[in-house]
Design an enzyme around this catalytic site. Structure first.
Site, short mmCIF file in Angstrom:
data_model
loop_
_atom_site.label_atom_id
_atom_site.label_comp_id
_atom_site.label_asym_id
_atom_site.label_seq_id
_atom_site.Cartn_x
_atom_site.Cartn_y
_atom_site.Cartn_z
N ASP A 80 0.81 -1.21 0.00
CA ASP A 80 0.00 0.00 0.00
C ASP A 80 0.85 1.27 0.00
OD1 ASP A 80 -2.29 -1.49 -0.07
OD2 ASP A 80 -2.78 -1.24 2.05
N ASP A 184 -1.58 13.99 22.12
CA ASP A 184 -0.30 13.69 21.48
C ASP A 184 -0.31 14.10 20.01
OD1 ASP A 184 0.67 12.68 23.82
OD2 ASP A 184 0.76 10.59 23.15
N ALA A 196 -6.07 2.87 8.21
CA ALA A 196 -4.65 2.98 8.54
C ALA A 196 -4.47 3.50 9.97
CB ALA A 196 -3.97 3.89 7.50
N SER A 198 -5.58 6.02 11.56
CA SER A 198 -6.84 6.42 12.19
C SER A 198 -7.51 5.25 12.91
CB SER A 198 -7.78 6.99 11.13
OG SER A 198 -9.07 7.19 11.62
N LEU A 199 -7.50 4.09 12.28
CA LEU A 199 -8.14 2.92 12.87
C LEU A 199 -7.44 2.50 14.16
CD1 LEU A 199 -10.34 0.72 12.51
CD2 LEU A 199 -8.64 -0.62 11.25
#
Length: 298
Positions: A80, A184, A196, A198-199
C-alpha cells in the site's frame, strides 16, 4: 483477447536479488509481469527509479510525469505504501492504477501476486470495476505564507515532538471554531486512510464513497474528545497553540516541522485517484479478508 490499454507503466518496489516475497515469488517478478503484458499486446515502460534497480532492463524508463502524459494504465507491484506514493503523483493526470500486492495488508493493492495473470487478462480487456478515491490537499501556513504544500491519500497527522509532552491544537472547521485540544496529536483521515493510522487510534471505518473525513485525536488529555466525521467540503484548520518540536506528516511519507502559531490547513483536493479492481470486487470483501472478520465463528 487484446488489451484496451495500449501503453502500460510498470511501477514496483525493488527488493535485493535473491530475496523472496511472502508468496515465494523471486525478484525477477517485474520482468515476468512485463513479459506477460507484452503478450497481451501492451507496450510496456518502467518507472525510472524502478528501472534503475533492475539489471539489464530492456524497457523504456519513464519519469512519473512522462507516465502521466504517455501511459494509459499504471500497474503497481508492491504494498500500500508504494501505491500511496505513486497514486498521489499520478492523480493530476487521471491515469488509472491496478495494484498487485507484494506487501502485507494490501487494502489498495488487492490482486494476489500468485494469481495475477488470470486476474489481469479480463481486466486488461476492459472487464473491471472502477473506484475513485479522494485526496487531501494540505498546507502549512506561517505568518500568512505557505511554507509546505502536499497531497495525501490516507491522512494528515499533526504530532507532538519526540521528546516533548502534549501539544495544544486549535481546531476550526470552515468558519467555525471547534475546540482547543490537548493530545499527542491529531489525525485527519480520508475514507481510504480510515483503515490505517486512524483505525489504530480508535477511529471508525469509512466506506470509500462517503464524501467525508474523520478527525481523530491521538491519546487526548480529555477522554470526551472523540473521533468526529466531517464533510469534506469544509476546510479544516489546525493551529499549534503550544508544544515543542511538532510536525505534520502526509501519508507518513513526507514531513514538515510546525512552529507555534503555524496552521495546518486541509481541504479536499481537485484530484482523485482512479483504482481498477477485478469484476465483482467489493470493499466489504476487502475488510472481511484483511481484518480477519468472521474467523473463529461457527
Amino acid at each position: 483477447m487484446s488489451s484496451r490499454f495500449r501503453h502500460v507503466a510498470l511501477i514496483g518496489k525493488y527488493q535485493a536479488p535473491g530475496r523472496r516475497t511472502a508468496t515465494g515469488a523471486s525478484d525477477d517478478v517485474l520482468e515476468d509481469i512485463a513479459a506477460f503484458l507484452e503478450l497481451q499486446g501492451c507496450e510496456v515502460s518502467i518507472e525510472r527509479s524502478t528501472a534503475d534497480e533492475l539489471q539489464d532492463c530492456r524497457y523504456t524508463a519513464l519519469t512519473v510525469e512522462e507516465i502521466g502524459e504517455r501511459c494509459d494504465l499504471g500497474l503497481v507491484v508492491g504494498g500500500d505504501g508504494t501505491m500511496l506514493g505513486i497514486g498521489r503523483q499520478l492523480a493530476p493526470y487521471g491515469v488509472p492504477l491496478i495494484g498487485i500486492n507484494r506487501g502485507r495488508l494490501g487494502f489498495i493493492t488487492d490482486i494476489p501476486l500468485d494469481n495475477y495473470q488470470a486476474t489481469l487478462i479480463p481486466m486488461l480487456a476492459g472487464d473491471y470495476e472502477e473506484d475513485h478515491r479522494s485526496l487531501l490537499h494540505a498546507q502549512v501556513m506561517r505568518d500568512g505564507v505557505c511554507v509546505f504544500d502536499a497531497l495525501a491519500m490516507n491522512d494528515v497527522v499533526v504530532n507532538r515532538g519526540a521528546t516533548s509532552g502534549m501539544v495544544e491544537l486549535r481546531v476550526s472547521v470552515g468558519k467555525h471554531f471547534v475546540a482547543n485540544q490537548r493530545a499527542d496529536g491529531l489525525i485527519i483521515a480520508s475514507p481510504t486512510g480510515s483503515t490505517a493510522y486512524s483505525l489504530s487510534a480508535g477511529g471508525p471505518l469509512l466506506h470509500p464513497s462517503i464524501p467525508g473525513w474523520v478527525l481523530v485525536p491521538i491519546a487526548p488529555h480529555t477522554l470526551s474528545n472523540r473521533p468526529i466525521l466531517l464533510p469534506d467540503a469544509d476546510e479544516i484548520s489546525i493551529e499549534l497553540v503550544s508544544g515543542r518540536g511538532a510536525s505534520a506528516n502526509f501519508d507518513m511519507q513526507s514531513l514538515a516541522s510546525v512552529e507555534i502559531g503555524d496552521r495546518v490547513v486541509v481541504r479536499r483536493s481537485d484530484y482523485h485517484v482512479r483504482f481498477l479492481h477485478p469484476r465483482g470486487w467489493s470493499y466489504f470483501d476487502t475488510l472481511r479478508k484483511k481484518l480477519h472478520w468472521n474467523e473463529g465463528g461457527s
